[in-house]
Design an enzyme around this catalytic site. Sequence first.
Site, short mmCIF file in Angstrom:
data_model
loop_
_atom_site.label_atom_id
_atom_site.label_comp_id
_atom_site.label_asym_id
_atom_site.label_seq_id
_atom_site.Cartn_x
_atom_site.Cartn_y
_atom_site.Cartn_z
N ARG A 152 70.86 -36.17 -7.62
CA ARG A 152 69.63 -36.02 -8.42
C ARG A 152 68.61 -35.31 -7.53
O ARG A 152 68.16 -35.87 -6.52
CB ARG A 152 69.11 -37.39 -8.86
CG ARG A 152 67.89 -37.33 -9.77
CD ARG A 152 67.51 -38.74 -10.21
NE ARG A 152 66.21 -38.76 -10.85
CZ ARG A 152 66.00 -38.69 -12.16
NH1 ARG A 152 67.04 -38.56 -12.97
NH2 ARG A 152 64.78 -38.73 -12.67
N GLN A 154 71.75 -37.31 -19.48
CA GLN A 154 70.90 -37.87 -20.53
C GLN A 154 71.39 -37.47 -21.91
O GLN A 154 71.35 -38.25 -22.85
CB GLN A 154 69.46 -37.40 -20.33
CG GLN A 154 68.48 -37.97 -21.35
CD GLN A 154 68.31 -39.47 -21.22
OE1 GLN A 154 68.00 -39.97 -20.14
NE2 GLN A 154 68.50 -40.20 -22.31
N ASP A 188 59.70 -35.24 -24.48
CA ASP A 188 59.69 -35.66 -23.07
C ASP A 188 58.25 -35.56 -22.59
O ASP A 188 57.39 -34.98 -23.29
CB ASP A 188 60.62 -34.75 -22.25
CG ASP A 188 60.87 -35.26 -20.83
OD1 ASP A 188 60.49 -36.41 -20.53
OD2 ASP A 188 61.46 -34.51 -20.04
N CYS A 214 63.63 -39.57 -23.42
CA CYS A 214 64.47 -39.94 -22.27
C CYS A 214 63.81 -40.96 -21.35
O CYS A 214 64.49 -41.55 -20.51
CB CYS A 214 64.88 -38.69 -21.49
SG CYS A 214 63.49 -37.76 -20.81
N ARG A 222 72.86 -44.73 -21.28
CA ARG A 222 73.10 -44.03 -20.02
C ARG A 222 74.23 -44.73 -19.26
O ARG A 222 75.09 -44.08 -18.65
CB ARG A 222 71.83 -44.02 -19.15
CG ARG A 222 70.72 -43.10 -19.61
CD ARG A 222 71.06 -41.62 -19.44
NE ARG A 222 71.37 -41.27 -18.06
CZ ARG A 222 70.46 -40.99 -17.12
NH1 ARG A 222 69.17 -41.02 -17.41
NH2 ARG A 222 70.83 -40.65 -15.90
#
Length: 300
Positions: free
Chosen positions: A104, A134, A219, A259, A287
């Site tokens: 990440r 996601q 988002d 998300c 997830r």
Amino acid sequence: MMTRHFLSLPDLSADEFRAIIQRAGELKRLQQQGEIVETLKHKVLGMVFEKSSTRTRVSFEAGMTQLGGAAIFLSPRDTQLGRGEPIEDTARVLSRMVDCIMIRTFEHEKVERFARHSRVPVINGLTDLVHPCQLLADMQTWFERRGDIRGKTVAWIGDGNNMCHSYMNAAKLLDFRLHIACPEGYDPDEQILASTKDHCRIFRDPAQAATGANLIATDVWASMGQEEEQKQRQRDFAGYEVTAALMSLAAPDALFMHCLPAHRGEEVSAEVIDADDSVVWEEAENRLHAQKALLEFLLT
């Protein structure tokens, strides 16, 4: 055998995408029934975090444990990456010790370089370009609630960011229409738009994009690393909040997704995110299940 990586959704075929969603649903039901599934017993996942996260860390770490394996959390303070070791060298070493690596980070080019020098599968846990894990969870949530998404219309309201890019890739793979409502100056990546142009259309009016949509997603307006732009983005995105009035323009059974984390009163109203047609909590839970299915796909 060639090592399979998951750096963006086009790394999967449409059939593989649907198979992972189906398996995620099976794993979710088995867990709810209390059945133990240890398909990754004695496997180890290395998790490299240059960007912090709640959902990504907990879902991958819990998922590996539930499948009988283990996960190792590595922050910049825990690795030589934080002290200037080349990504290529870290990849060569780490991939000799673990069975899979999740990264990440910020620049997408970093995960690509890491994957080129890794002996084991590399998973993109998020980059500034895309957030494919996601979308596995989002699509699992849709399939559970409404069935196949082929032929449906999704409205993306807000920034043409990494989440928008992954929705664009998903639209092409799963054959749905994507309406992207964003202010000028915040359009999605031109290359991704070119590759998905048959499934995606840009609007400047959120109401026009949302009309008749089966799913509305958004988002935050300022993602991690963009905090200094927050005030400017609040001005630029005025009118792009997902409100009850906007949701009323969508199809009668439309769902809302985000998300997370969400800023109530900015990109989405509290009324919308807490409504019955909001599936953000299932989306977050999924997830875990979608990534378990992805790990199985890459490692078994």
